[in-house]
Design a protein around this motif. Structure first.
Motif, PDB file in Angstrom:
ATOM      1  N   ASN A   2       0.546  -0.984  -0.446  1.00 57.82           N
ATOM      2  CA  ASN A   2       0.155   0.425  -0.008  1.00 57.82           C
ATOM      3  C   ASN A   2       1.062   1.598  -0.013  1.00 57.82           C
ATOM      4  O   ASN A   2       1.653   1.577   0.342  1.00 57.82           O
ATOM      5  CB  ASN A   2      -0.706   0.090   0.972  1.00 57.82           C
ATOM      6  N   TYR A   3      -0.239   2.569  -1.002  1.00 63.98           N
ATOM      7  CA  TYR A   3       0.803   4.012  -0.541  1.00 63.98           C
ATOM      8  C   TYR A   3      -0.056   4.697  -0.270  1.00 63.98           C
ATOM      9  O   TYR A   3      -0.788   4.322  -0.391  1.00 63.98           O
ATOM     10  CB  TYR A   3       1.537   4.129  -2.442  1.00 63.98           C
ATOM     11  N   GLN A 138       5.103   3.765   2.328  1.00 67.24           N
ATOM     12  CA  GLN A 138       4.907   2.508   1.522  1.00 67.24           C
ATOM     13  C   GLN A 138       4.598   1.336   2.825  1.00 67.24           C
ATOM     14  O   GLN A 138       6.380   1.471   3.764  1.00 67.24           O
ATOM     15  CB  GLN A 138       5.805   2.246   0.656  1.00 67.24           C
ATOM     16  N   GLU A 141      -1.248  -2.435   5.422  1.00 65.32           N
ATOM     17  CA  GLU A 141      -2.215  -1.229   5.249  1.00 65.32           C
ATOM     18  C   GLU A 141      -2.408  -0.587   6.584  1.00 65.32           C
ATOM     19  O   GLU A 141      -2.761  -0.143   6.890  1.00 65.32           O
ATOM     20  CB  GLU A 141      -4.232  -2.095   5.391  1.00 65.32           C
ATOM     21  N   THR A 144       0.170   2.076   6.541  1.00 69.08           N
ATOM     22  CA  THR A 144      -0.402   3.160   6.323  1.00 69.08           C
ATOM     23  C   THR A 144      -1.519   3.776   6.742  1.00 69.08           C
ATOM     24  O   THR A 144      -1.628   4.786   7.273  1.00 69.08           O
ATOM     25  CB  THR A 144      -0.676   2.911   4.442  1.00 69.08           C
ATOM     26  N   GLY A 161      -4.643   7.177  -0.180  1.00 66.22           N
ATOM     27  CA  GLY A 161      -4.097   6.003   0.015  1.00 66.22           C
ATOM     28  C   GLY A 161      -4.237   5.215  -1.407  1.00 66.22           C
ATOM     29  O   GLY A 161      -5.482   5.293  -2.254  1.00 66.22           O
ATOM     30  N   TYR A 162      -3.015   4.399  -1.870  1.00 64.23           N
ATOM     31  CA  TYR A 162      -2.801   3.622  -3.056  1.00 64.23           C
ATOM     32  C   TYR A 162      -3.220   2.683  -2.527  1.00 64.23           C
ATOM     33  O   TYR A 162      -2.214   1.980  -1.454  1.00 64.23           O
ATOM     34  CB  TYR A 162      -2.845   3.919  -3.923  1.00 64.23           C
ATOM     35  N   ALA A 163      -3.589   1.285  -3.495  1.00 63.34           N
ATOM     36  CA  ALA A 163      -3.054   0.509  -2.757  1.00 63.34           C
ATOM     37  C   ALA A 163      -2.991  -1.266  -4.342  1.00 63.34           C
ATOM     38  O   ALA A 163      -2.962  -0.769  -5.015  1.00 63.34           O
ATOM     39  CB  ALA A 163      -4.666  -0.855  -2.337  1.00 63.34           C
TER      40      ALA A 163
END
Length: 166
Positions: A2-3, A138, A141, A144, A161-163
């Motif tokens: 995740n980011y 990075q 979950e 983040t 947030g990005y996955a």
């Protein structure tokens, strides 16, 4: 993976947020003037990607268009350009087909992305160009989520947030 990406308005806020994350043993990266650039970090430039895709598509669409234009000219027997003769008409048909292939590679290969941009990378690049700083975290979950709680204290302009889907 995740980011988490947070946009902060100045260097002092970015460094303070980075140190707060570091105190909690969360690894992060600062992007901006004096730190990593978007290219060094790996933020894809959508215009560069669109150019590459359009060029790649042209390698097969232009020759295909040429042969399709010749085939069309041969099958219809049109004599559009009387001054060119029979062979000249077929070659002109091929050139027009190659031109259509080139236009097709531009449109299908990413020309729309080249003109309009796309994805989230472009807004982040624009913010970096405007002198803003970006913090990227990075991790899992839970990492983040923890980083989100910490970064919200600094009132970022944007936090997203990005996955990773791979």
């Amino acid at each position: 993976m995740n980011y988490l990406i947070a946009v902060l308005s100045d260097r002092i806020e970015a460094e303070s947020a980075y140190l707060a994350l570091e105190r909690e043993s969360i690894n992060s990266t600062i992007l901006g003037r004096g730190y990593k650039s978007a290219d060094e970090f790996g933020l894809i430039d959508p215009k560069e990607q669109a150019k590459k895709q359009a060029t790649f598509m042209s390698y097969w669409l232009v020759p295909f268009g040429f042969f399709a234009g010749v085939a069309f000219s041969l099958s219809t027997g049109l004599n559009t350009f009387g001054w060119a003769g029979e062979i000249g008409n077929h070659l002109i048909g091929g050139l027009l087909g190659a031109g259509s292939g080139a236009l097709g590679s531009l449109v299908a290969g990413g020309g729309v992305g080249l003109i309009t941009g796309g994805g989230d990378a472009l807004p982040y690049r624009n913010r970096l160009n405007a002198g803003k700083y970006i913090i990227v975290v990075q991790g899992s979950e839970t990492v983040t989520r923890q980083a989100t709680r910490i970064l919200r204290q600094f009132e970022p302009e944007n936090i997203q947030g990005y996955a990773e889907t791979n």
